[in-house]
Write a protein that holds these residues in place. Structure first.
Motif, PDB file in Angstrom:
ATOM      1  N   LEU A 137       0.918  -1.293   0.000  1.00 21.56           N
ATOM      2  CA  LEU A 137       0.030   0.194   0.066  1.00 21.56           C
ATOM      3  C   LEU A 137       0.814   1.275  -0.035  1.00 21.56           C
ATOM      4  O   LEU A 137       0.651   2.233  -0.750  1.00 21.56           O
ATOM      5  CB  LEU A 137      -0.907   0.009   1.195  1.00 21.56           C
ATOM      6  N   ALA A 138       1.778   1.087   0.649  1.00 24.96           N
ATOM      7  CA  ALA A 138       2.798   2.380   0.763  1.00 24.96           C
ATOM      8  C   ALA A 138       3.452   2.741  -0.476  1.00 24.96           C
ATOM      9  O   ALA A 138       3.625   3.914  -0.962  1.00 24.96           O
ATOM     10  CB  ALA A 138       3.907   2.227   1.880  1.00 24.96           C
ATOM     11  N   ALA A 139       4.009   1.428  -1.344  1.00 27.96           N
ATOM     12  CA  ALA A 139       4.492   1.610  -2.439  1.00 27.96           C
ATOM     13  C   ALA A 139       3.360   2.445  -3.461  1.00 27.96           C
ATOM     14  O   ALA A 139       3.708   3.219  -4.288  1.00 27.96           O
ATOM     15  CB  ALA A 139       4.695   0.340  -3.095  1.00 27.96           C
ATOM     16  N   VAL A 140       2.174   1.866  -3.347  1.00 28.62           N
ATOM     17  CA  VAL A 140       1.292   2.713  -4.132  1.00 28.62           C
ATOM     18  C   VAL A 140       0.692   4.289  -3.763  1.00 28.62           C
ATOM     19  O   VAL A 140       0.796   4.936  -4.739  1.00 28.62           O
ATOM     20  CB  VAL A 140      -0.389   1.816  -4.127  1.00 28.62           C
ATOM     21  N   LEU A 141       1.150   4.438  -2.677  1.00 28.00           N
ATOM     22  CA  LEU A 141       0.814   5.846  -2.193  1.00 28.00           C
ATOM     23  C   LEU A 141       2.286   6.655  -2.558  1.00 28.00           C
ATOM     24  O   LEU A 141       1.857   7.822  -3.146  1.00 28.00           O
ATOM     25  CB  LEU A 141       0.670   5.895  -0.666  1.00 28.00           C
ATOM     26  N   HIS A 142       3.226   6.130  -2.561  1.00 27.94           N
ATOM     27  CA  HIS A 142       4.431   6.937  -3.103  1.00 27.94           C
ATOM     28  C   HIS A 142       4.606   7.068  -4.687  1.00 27.94           C
ATOM     29  O   HIS A 142       4.704   8.054  -4.934  1.00 27.94           O
ATOM     30  CB  HIS A 142       5.617   5.946  -2.733  1.00 27.94           C
ATOM     31  N   ALA A 143       3.930   5.761  -5.418  1.00 27.98           N
ATOM     32  CA  ALA A 143       3.725   6.111  -6.839  1.00 27.98           C
ATOM     33  C   ALA A 143       2.561   7.276  -7.276  1.00 27.98           C
ATOM     34  O   ALA A 143       3.133   7.968  -8.100  1.00 27.98           O
ATOM     35  CB  ALA A 143       3.618   4.856  -7.312  1.00 27.98           C
ATOM     36  N   TRP A 144       1.731   7.385  -6.322  1.00 27.64           N
ATOM     37  CA  TRP A 144       0.719   8.096  -6.705  1.00 27.64           C
ATOM     38  C   TRP A 144       1.232   9.671  -6.416  1.00 27.64           C
ATOM     39  O   TRP A 144       0.958  10.743  -7.241  1.00 27.64           O
ATOM     40  CB  TRP A 144      -0.506   8.029  -5.743  1.00 27.64           C
ATOM     41  N   ARG A 145       1.888   9.877  -5.369  1.00 26.44           N
ATOM     42  CA  ARG A 145       2.324  11.466  -5.034  1.00 26.44           C
ATOM     43  C   ARG A 145       3.504  11.725  -5.721  1.00 26.44           C
ATOM     44  O   ARG A 145       3.634  13.059  -5.976  1.00 26.44           O
ATOM     45  CB  ARG A 145       2.667  11.377  -3.321  1.00 26.44           C
ATOM     46  N   ARG A 146       4.602  10.890  -5.909  1.00 28.63           N
ATOM     47  CA  ARG A 146       5.814  11.298  -6.378  1.00 28.63           C
ATOM     48  C   ARG A 146       6.283  10.301  -6.959  1.00 28.63           C
ATOM     49  O   ARG A 146       7.195   9.231  -6.361  1.00 28.63           O
ATOM     50  CB  ARG A 146       6.636  11.786  -5.508  1.00 28.63           C
ATOM     51  N   PRO A 147       6.094   9.670  -8.280  1.00 32.63           N
ATOM     52  CA  PRO A 147       6.524   8.273  -8.956  1.00 32.63           C
ATOM     53  C   PRO A 147       8.124   8.010  -8.821  1.00 32.63           C
ATOM     54  O   PRO A 147       8.596   7.034  -8.638  1.00 32.63           O
ATOM     55  CB  PRO A 147       6.045   8.589 -10.398  1.00 32.63           C
ATOM     56  N   THR A 148       8.853   9.168  -8.842  1.00 33.96           N
ATOM     57  CA  THR A 148      10.478   8.939  -8.865  1.00 33.96           C
ATOM     58  C   THR A 148      10.791   8.362  -7.516  1.00 33.96           C
ATOM     59  O   THR A 148      11.900   7.606  -7.506  1.00 33.96           O
ATOM     60  CB  THR A 148      11.085  10.257  -9.145  1.00 33.96           C
ATOM     61  N   SER A 149      10.062   8.796  -6.373  1.00 35.83           N
ATOM     62  CA  SER A 149      10.493   8.172  -5.225  1.00 35.83           C
ATOM     63  C   SER A 149      10.225   6.704  -5.264  1.00 35.83           C
ATOM     64  O   SER A 149      10.892   6.132  -3.998  1.00 35.83           O
ATOM     65  CB  SER A 149       9.836   8.900  -4.016  1.00 35.83           C
ATOM     66  N   LEU A 150       9.436   6.041  -5.839  1.00 32.65           N
ATOM     67  CA  LEU A 150       9.101   4.478  -5.827  1.00 32.65           C
ATOM     68  C   LEU A 150      10.310   4.032  -6.252  1.00 32.65           C
ATOM     69  O   LEU A 150      10.598   2.684  -5.640  1.00 32.65           O
ATOM     70  CB  LEU A 150       8.186   4.402  -6.769  1.00 32.65           C
ATOM     71  N   VAL A 151      11.221   4.002  -6.987  1.00 35.42           N
ATOM     72  CA  VAL A 151      12.485   3.460  -7.403  1.00 35.42           C
ATOM     73  C   VAL A 151      13.357   3.199  -6.143  1.00 35.42           C
ATOM     74  O   VAL A 151      13.750   2.140  -5.890  1.00 35.42           O
ATOM     75  CB  VAL A 151      13.364   4.175  -8.408  1.00 35.42           C
ATOM     76  N   GLY A 152      13.636   4.113  -5.477  1.00 40.24           N
ATOM     77  CA  GLY A 152      14.214   4.227  -4.221  1.00 40.24           C
ATOM     78  C   GLY A 152      13.335   3.298  -3.209  1.00 40.24           C
ATOM     79  O   GLY A 152      14.059   2.520  -2.323  1.00 40.24           O
ATOM     80  N   TYR A 153      12.329   3.547  -3.163  1.00 41.04           N
ATOM     81  CA  TYR A 153      11.458   2.831  -2.295  1.00 41.04           C
ATOM     82  C   TYR A 153      11.636   1.390  -2.459  1.00 41.04           C
ATOM     83  O   TYR A 153      11.609   0.294  -1.406  1.00 41.04           O
ATOM     84  CB  TYR A 153       9.956   3.156  -2.128  1.00 41.04           C
ATOM     85  N   LEU A 154      11.587   1.034  -3.634  1.00 47.07           N
ATOM     86  CA  LEU A 154      11.643  -0.587  -3.860  1.00 47.07           C
ATOM     87  C   LEU A 154      12.899  -1.084  -3.631  1.00 47.07           C
ATOM     88  O   LEU A 154      13.193  -2.551  -4.005  1.00 47.07           O
ATOM     89  CB  LEU A 154      11.166  -0.683  -5.400  1.00 47.07           C
TER      90      LEU A 154
END
Length: 330
Positions: free
Chosen positions: A242-259
Motif C-alpha cells: 500500500l505504501a508503494a502505491v501511495l508513493h507512486a501516486w504522490r511522487r513516482p520517482t521516489s518509488l524507485v528508491g522505495y523498492l
C-alpha cells in the motif's frame, strides 16, 4: 523482557551462539590476528567477545536496538503529524508481530541492519528528491555501518546504485554529473569499509571468503527461487505494498528508491547472503512505516488503518519462519 524470558527457559538463538563461537575463534587466533577470518560480521562479533553475559548480553543489545528503532519510528510519525489513530496501528505492525519480536531479541545483526537500511532509504529519498545534502550522507553512512553487521548490506548498496541513475537523471537534468555525484555519496562509504575489511582479512589470513557467491542449484534456478521467496514474503507485508502505491501516486520517482529493499532481498537470497523471512518482514514493515507521510484524506487514513490491522492479523496467522523452540519458550 523477551530476551530474559527466552534465556531463562534455556533458549539460545543459533545466530547469537554462532557469534560467540566466532569471537572465541578470533581470540584463539592470538595477537597475530590469525583468527580474523572468523570475525565477520565484525561489529556483533566484537560485541560477543567483550560483553559479559554471553548470548543473553547480545539479546539485550538487540532489544535496546529495537527500542531505538521504535522510538525513531514514533518520532517520524509525530514529526509528520500522522494522527494517533493511524500511527498506533502502524507501530503495532512491528511491535505486535512475532517475527519482529524474534528479530528484536534474538538476531542482533538483523535488527541493526533493518534500522540502518530504513534510515538509508529515508536519507536517500530526501537527498535525491528534496536536494537535502545531509540525507545523502545519512544514506551513505547508514549503509556503510550496516556492512559492519551483515554482508547483505552490500547488495542493499547495489540496489540503491541501480536506483540512482533514473532518479538523479530525472531530478537533476540540468546538472551534469549528477548521477555520478549521487553514486559517490551513497556508495563510497560502504565501498571503503568493505575494501578495508577485505584487505585486513587477506593480510592476516591470506584468503578471502567467497562462500556466499556459490549460486546453489545454478545461477538461473537460484534467482528464480530467490524471487519467489521474496515475493511470497511480500504477502506478509501488505502495508509495504500500500505504501508503494501511495508513493507512486504522490511522487513516482521516489518509488524507485522505495523498492530498493525488495531488490536487495532478492539479490541477497540469490547470492546466499543470509536472507531470512523474519528479517524480510521487519525490514519491509519498517521501511513502509518510516517513509509514510501524513494521510492526504480520510480515505487514505482508513486504508492505512485497515491494512495495518490486516498485517497484524497475518503476522500471527501466517507467521514467517522463526524457530518453534523460541515460540514454545513463552
Amino acid at each position: 523482557m523477551l530476551a530474559v524470558v527466552a534465556d531463562a527457559s534455556g533458549y539460545v538463538s543459533s545466530e547469537h551462539r554462532l557469534l560467540e563461537r566466532q569471537a572465541d575463534a578470533v581470540v584463539d587466533g592470538g595477537a597475530a590476528l590469525g583468527g580474523l577470518g572468523h570475525a565477520y560480521p565484525p561489529v556483533p562479533t566484537f560485541l560477543a567477545g567483550v560483553l559479559p553475559g554471553g548470548e543473553l548480553a547480545l539479546s539485550v543489545v538487540a532489544a535496546l536496538f529495537a527500542g531505538v528503532v521504535v522510538q525513531v519510528l514514533a518520532e517520524r510519525l509525530v514529526l509528520r503529524r500522522v494522527p494517533a489513530v493511524v500511527a498506533v496501528p502502524l507501530l503495532l505492525t512491528l511491535v505486535a508481530a512475532p517475527a519482529a519480536a524474534f528479530v528484536a531479541s534474538e538476531a542482533l545483526p538483523a535488527i541493526a541492519v533493518t534500522a540502518l537500511f530504513a534510515l538509508a532509504i529515508d536519507g536517500f529519498t530526501r537527498f535525491v528528491i528534496d536536494k537535502d545534502t545531509e540525507g545523502g550522507f545519512v544514506a551513505g553512512l547508514s549503509v556503510a555501518a550496516a556492512a559492519g553487521f551483515d554482508d547483505i548490506a552490500l547488495v542493499f548498496a547495489l540496489a540503491l546504485a541501480v536506483a540512482v541513475p533514473s532518479i538523479a537523471g530525472a531530478r537533476y537534468r540540468a546538472e551534469p554529473g549528477s548521477a555520478a555525484a549521487t553514486l559517490a555519496v551513497v556508495l563510497f562509504p560502504v565501498a571503503f569499509v568493505t575494501a578495508a575489511w577485505a584487505f585486513l582479512e587477506w593480510r592476516f589470513t591470506g584468503e578471502l571468503d567467497t562462500a556466499p557467491f556459490t549460486f546453489r542449484g545454478g545461477v538461473l534456478e537460484s534467482f528464480d527461487t530467490a524471487a519467489r521467496t521474496v515475493l511470497t514474503g511480500l504477502g506478509h507485508v501488505p502495508l509495504y505494498v500500500l505504501a508503494a502505491v501511495l508513493h507512486a501516486w504522490r511522487r513516482p520517482t521516489s518509488l524507485v528508491g522505495y523498492l530498493a529493499p525488495v531488490l536487495a532481498l532478492v539479490l541477497g537470497a540469490w547470492l546466499g547472503l543470509g536472507y531470512s523471512p523474519a528479517l524480510a518482514y521487519v525490514l519491509l514493515a519498517y521501511t513502509a512505516v518510516v517513509t509514510l507521510r501524513r494521510p492526504d484524506n480520510r480515505l487514505v487514513a482508513g486504508l492505512l488503518i485497515a491494512v495495518a490491522i490486516l498485517q497484524i492479523a497475518l503476522s500471527w496467522w501466517w507467521v514467517p519462519t522463526i524457530p518453534s523452540a523460541w515460540l514454545s519458550s513463552f
